[in-house]
Write an enzyme that holds these catalytic residues in place. Structure first.
Site, short mmCIF file in Angstrom:
data_model
loop_
_atom_site.label_atom_id
_atom_site.label_comp_id
_atom_site.label_asym_id
_atom_site.label_seq_id
_atom_site.Cartn_x
_atom_site.Cartn_y
_atom_site.Cartn_z
N HIS A 17 0.69 -1.23 -0.08
CA HIS A 17 0.03 -0.31 0.15
C HIS A 17 0.99 1.48 0.16
CE1 HIS A 17 -3.12 -3.02 1.55
NE2 HIS A 17 -3.22 -2.58 0.58
N CYS A 40 6.32 24.32 -8.58
CA CYS A 40 5.46 24.85 -9.56
C CYS A 40 4.46 24.44 -9.66
CB CYS A 40 6.30 22.78 -10.43
SG CYS A 40 5.25 21.87 -10.13
#
Length: 249
Positions: free
Chosen positions: A120, A151
């Site tokens: 997971h 960004c």
């Protein structure tokens, strides 16, 4: 022969051991599990935990997702417990062992295990969804609101959310480990989460051991069944193995 001694004998003779662990492996480190009486899924939230840990919720309610994620899924203060340390010691001793974990806390690696398959994902790996720049746990843990990359992209944890598929490479490596194993230790998991629990069908080895505080679907098929804490059982097994080693020196 006592159950613990029988398990020690199985470990001693094993050429490829698979340890398949769930949340119950990390509870001794202070990390709550999901389905026990005091687990995460028994607590009351604005939305069900399964909803808040879904990809749909992440995409539509990112700020609420991260508030919940930081509060309930991150435990940066947690340290490896006895179970993690014993498994790492077995690897160090040269026993053929693969740890397949459903946990995302990274405690197996912190204890020293290297052959770990994280079904997971891990809270310790994060990356920008736009430019793919990697980030450490602190980038999410120390942020407020939605963590963002310079960004402008969202920094997403490398954890498998509901509605997301497991990593194909990790899944295939887990299947191969199961197929090659001669000893399977299932520990600290109710085996209620799929497709992770479905990996057990690939195991055709000699011995199956279950260590869990509550019943599991594999109890009837287990050669050995323990209802004690995982760390307690593994520590006792390691003591037997160490005593044997000391006598043979």
């Amino acid at each position: 022969m006592e159950k613990t001694e029988r398990l020690a004998d199985c470990v001693r003779k094993s050429r490829h051991l698979v340890f398949f662990g769930g949340a119950g492996v990390s509870t001794e480190s202070g990390i709550p599990d999901f389905r026990s009486e005091d687990g995460l899924y028994r607590q009351k939230f604005r939305y069900p935990p399964e909803t808040m840990l879904s990809r749909t919720f992440f995409d539509t309610h990112p700020e609420e997702f991260f508030d919940f994620y930081r509060e309930k899924l991150l435990a940066p203060q947690a340290q490896p417990n006895r179970a993690h340390r014993v498994l790492a010691q077995w690897e160090k001793e040269g026993r053929g062992i693969t740890v397949i974990t459903q946990n995302i806390d990274g405690l197996h690696q912190m204890a020293g295990s290297r052959n770990v398959l994280e079904l997971h994902g891990s809270v310790h790996r994060n990356s920008c969804m736009r430019c793919l720049k990697p980030y450490p746990l602190a980038a999410v843990q120390n942020s407020t609101g939605i963590p963002r990359c310079p960004c402008g992209g969202i920094i997403k944890p490398d954890v498998v959310l509901y509605e997301e598929g497991l990593d194909e490479n990790v899944l295939m490596r887990s299947v191969r480990a199961m197929q090659q194993a001669d000893l399977l230790i299932i520990a600290g998991t109710s085996l209620a989460v799929y497709p992770a629990a479905g990996l057990l069908r690939y195991y055709e080895g000699e011995h199956t051991v279950v260590i869990n505080r509550s019943p599991t679907p594999m109890d009837e098929k287990a050669d050995l069944l323990f209802s004690e804490k995982v760390g307690e059982v593994l520590t006792q097994v390691q003591q037997i193995l160490q005593d044997d080693s000391d006598r043979n020196e």
